[in-house]
Scaffold this motif. Structure first.
Motif, PDB file in Angstrom:
ATOM      1  N   VAL A  29    -167.595   4.157 -33.099  1.00 13.51           N
ATOM      2  CA  VAL A  29    -167.625   4.863 -31.824  1.00 13.51           C
ATOM      3  C   VAL A  29    -166.566   4.316 -30.873  1.00 13.51           C
ATOM      4  CG1 VAL A  29    -169.381   3.464 -30.633  1.00 13.51           C
ATOM      5  CG2 VAL A  29    -169.181   5.906 -30.147  1.00 13.51           C
ATOM      6  N   ILE A  30    -166.299   3.015 -30.901  1.00 14.27           N
ATOM      7  CA  ILE A  30    -165.223   2.461 -30.072  1.00 14.27           C
ATOM      8  C   ILE A  30    -163.884   3.044 -30.518  1.00 14.27           C
ATOM      9  CG2 ILE A  30    -163.929   0.368 -29.545  1.00 14.27           C
ATOM     10  CD1 ILE A  30    -166.416   0.491 -27.898  1.00 14.27           C
ATOM     11  N   MET A  44    -155.088  -0.109 -22.930  1.00 16.34           N
ATOM     12  CA  MET A  44    -156.379  -0.389 -23.570  1.00 16.34           C
ATOM     13  C   MET A  44    -156.295  -1.676 -24.375  1.00 16.34           C
ATOM     14  SD  MET A  44    -157.698   3.235 -25.176  1.00 16.34           S
ATOM     15  CE  MET A  44    -156.170   3.692 -26.005  1.00 16.34           C
ATOM     16  N   LYS A  45    -157.386  -2.421 -24.410  1.00 17.59           N
ATOM     17  CA  LYS A  45    -157.480  -3.564 -25.313  1.00 17.59           C
ATOM     18  C   LYS A  45    -158.951  -3.810 -25.646  1.00 17.59           C
ATOM     19  CE  LYS A  45    -157.687  -7.147 -21.719  1.00 17.59           C
ATOM     20  NZ  LYS A  45    -157.078  -8.383 -21.193  1.00 17.59           N
ATOM     21  N   ARG A  46    -159.173  -4.389 -26.803  1.00 17.88           N
ATOM     22  CA  ARG A  46    -160.537  -4.743 -27.202  1.00 17.88           C
ATOM     23  C   ARG A  46    -160.798  -6.213 -26.901  1.00 17.88           C
ATOM     24  NH1 ARG A  46    -162.705  -1.809 -32.672  1.00 17.88           N
ATOM     25  NH2 ARG A  46    -161.495   0.131 -32.536  1.00 17.88           N
ATOM     26  N   ASN A  47    -162.053  -6.499 -26.526  1.00 17.57           N
ATOM     27  CA  ASN A  47    -162.434  -7.904 -26.442  1.00 17.57           C
ATOM     28  C   ASN A  47    -162.966  -8.351 -27.803  1.00 17.57           C
ATOM     29  OD1 ASN A  47    -165.114  -6.971 -26.579  1.00 17.57           O
ATOM     30  ND2 ASN A  47    -165.414  -7.116 -24.372  1.00 17.57           N
ATOM     31  N   ARG A  48    -163.229  -9.628 -27.931  1.00 16.43           N
ATOM     32  CA  ARG A  48    -163.643 -10.135 -29.243  1.00 16.43           C
ATOM     33  C   ARG A  48    -165.021  -9.640 -29.658  1.00 16.43           C
ATOM     34  NH1 ARG A  48    -160.938 -14.884 -27.195  1.00 16.43           N
ATOM     35  NH2 ARG A  48    -158.956 -15.164 -28.307  1.00 16.43           N
ATOM     36  N   LYS A  49    -165.832  -9.204 -28.670  1.00 13.65           N
ATOM     37  CA  LYS A  49    -167.153  -8.654 -28.995  1.00 13.65           C
ATOM     38  C   LYS A  49    -167.062  -7.219 -29.496  1.00 13.65           C
ATOM     39  CE  LYS A  49    -168.953  -9.738 -24.947  1.00 13.65           C
ATOM     40  NZ  LYS A  49    -169.941  -9.907 -23.841  1.00 13.65           N
ATOM     41  N   ASN A 230    -165.115 -11.043 -19.991  1.00 13.42           N
ATOM     42  CA  ASN A 230    -163.860 -10.303 -19.867  1.00 13.42           C
ATOM     43  C   ASN A 230    -163.721  -9.614 -18.520  1.00 13.42           C
ATOM     44  OD1 ASN A 230    -164.892  -9.858 -22.999  1.00 13.42           O
ATOM     45  ND2 ASN A 230    -162.761 -10.557 -22.825  1.00 13.42           N
ATOM     46  N   ILE A 231    -164.256 -10.256 -17.490  1.00  9.72           N
ATOM     47  CA  ILE A 231    -164.145  -9.741 -16.126  1.00  9.72           C
ATOM     48  C   ILE A 231    -162.974 -10.475 -15.465  1.00  9.72           C
ATOM     49  CG2 ILE A 231    -165.328  -9.453 -13.912  1.00  9.72           C
ATOM     50  CD1 ILE A 231    -167.985  -9.637 -15.523  1.00  9.72           C
TER      51      ILE A 231
END
Length: 349
Positions: A29-30, A44-49, A230-231
């Protein structure tokens, strides 16, 4: 705000709810969200979670905002393969077993194969079990009846099904002529669809936001820690967009945007809440201020994690949360409009 298009929101929502994404298994879904956003050229970027962070640069960079909605859902895991070929379950997220009794489901194996089944209580047949109605709906009695010719645990394992495989529930998405949207997982894919629609409007209409704004599509909210990291340091305001709970004693309806004053974690920031109410009033939106007694959000998770932020929570009113959920076009439009005007407003301090 006549640029808000509920049909566009519903089109996105339908795509999202039809992709299985129980907490812990959200890659597909991501990836789908990334594909929806790619034509817009957003950062856009993904965090490790495994969550997705979208950033739109604004006039002011020293003070920033973050909005979040979660794309993970309730679900289950295979807990045990019984001798008769049925599957016992472990919950993912906080639902009640009776809310999924009789639901069609899908099991995804570690190699990516999928199998279908139905979640039933072991004592289903009234012609066999005298206590079919009274038997407790719990992890002991609830099980999956596979749509395969299996009668032993060995035959199930030969299919590739193992303990730890993810189980997702059939969303049964439906839109009625009277404007209702019925589906599982409106919590919180309705809010994700709203944020994606707003990002599209901002980019297509070349709007300049007053502050650099981050949109976190989180993927572990149902298990408590989706939006707690990730804030960026510059973030002053953090607004969770999640469902408004409906029931006895609640002010929220399926037609309004719900502004949360307090949930199980305690009160949300008063200045931000007042600002959201002022925006709703100024723009003549249907809104309700409410308290959710058994609820927590990505914003409350961020506060518990120690972030020094102003936190808030709003969302569309959704009936029968964590069960057979329903909302209305009006709620989606009111929520979208509030967020649109919020994104163009000043930060409160």
């Amino acid at each position: 705000m006549n640029q808000i298009n509920h049909n566009s929101i519903i089109e996105i929502l339908k795509k999202l709810v039809e992709i299985p994404s129980p907490s812990g298994n959200t890659e597909k879904v991501i990836s789908a969200v990334e594909r929806l956003l790619e034509p817009l050229g957003v950062e856009m970027k993904r965090n490790r979670k495994g969550g997705l962070i979208v950033t739109i640069e604004g006039k002011e960079k020293e003070k920033q905002r973050m909005l979040t909605a979660h794309v993970d859902t309730l679900g289950a895991m295979v807990k045990e393969i019984k001798n008769d070929g049925r599957l016992k379950l472990a919950m993912i997220g906080g639902f009640r077993w009776n809310a999924v009794e009789g639901e069609y489901c899908e099991i995804e194996t570690s190699d990516g194969s999928t199998f279908t089944g139905t979640i039933v209580i072991h004592q289903s047949s009234v012609h066999v079990y005298k206590d079919a109605g009274e038997a407790k709906r719990d992890e002991k009695n609830m099980e999956i009846r596979l749509d395969e010719q299996v009668t032993t645990d060995k035959e199930v394992k030969e299919l590739g099904i193992e303990v730890g495989d993810f189980v997702s529930f059939d969303p049964r998405f439906q839109v009625t002529e009277s404007g209702f949207v019925k589906s599982r997982h409106l919590d919180d894919k309705a809010s994700v669809a709203i944020l994606l629609h707003l990002i599209t409007l901002i980019k297509e209409h070349q709007l300049t936001l007053p502050y650099t704004t981050h949109f976190l599509i989180s993927n572990n909210e149902e298990i408590g820690y989706g939006g707690n990291s990730n804030i960026p340091e510059e973030t002053v305001e953090y607004l969770a967009v999640d469902m408004g709970a409906i029931g006895d004693g609640q002010a929220t309806t399926e037609y309004c945007v719900s502004i949360c004053a307090k949930d199980s974690s305690g009160p949300y920031n008063l200045k931000l809440r007042k600002n959201l109410v002022d925006i709703a009033k100024t723009n003549q939106l249907n809104y309700a201020v409410d308290i959710y007694p058994f609820y927590g959000s990505d914003a409350s998770a961020a506060i518990r994690a120690g972030h020094d932020i102003i936190h808030g929570l709003v969302g569309p009113g959704i009936d029968a949360s964590h069960a057979h959920e329903r909302t209305h076009f009006d709620s989606l439009k009111n929520t979208s409009s509030l967020l649109y005007h919020y994104l163009l407003s000043d930060i409160v301090e």
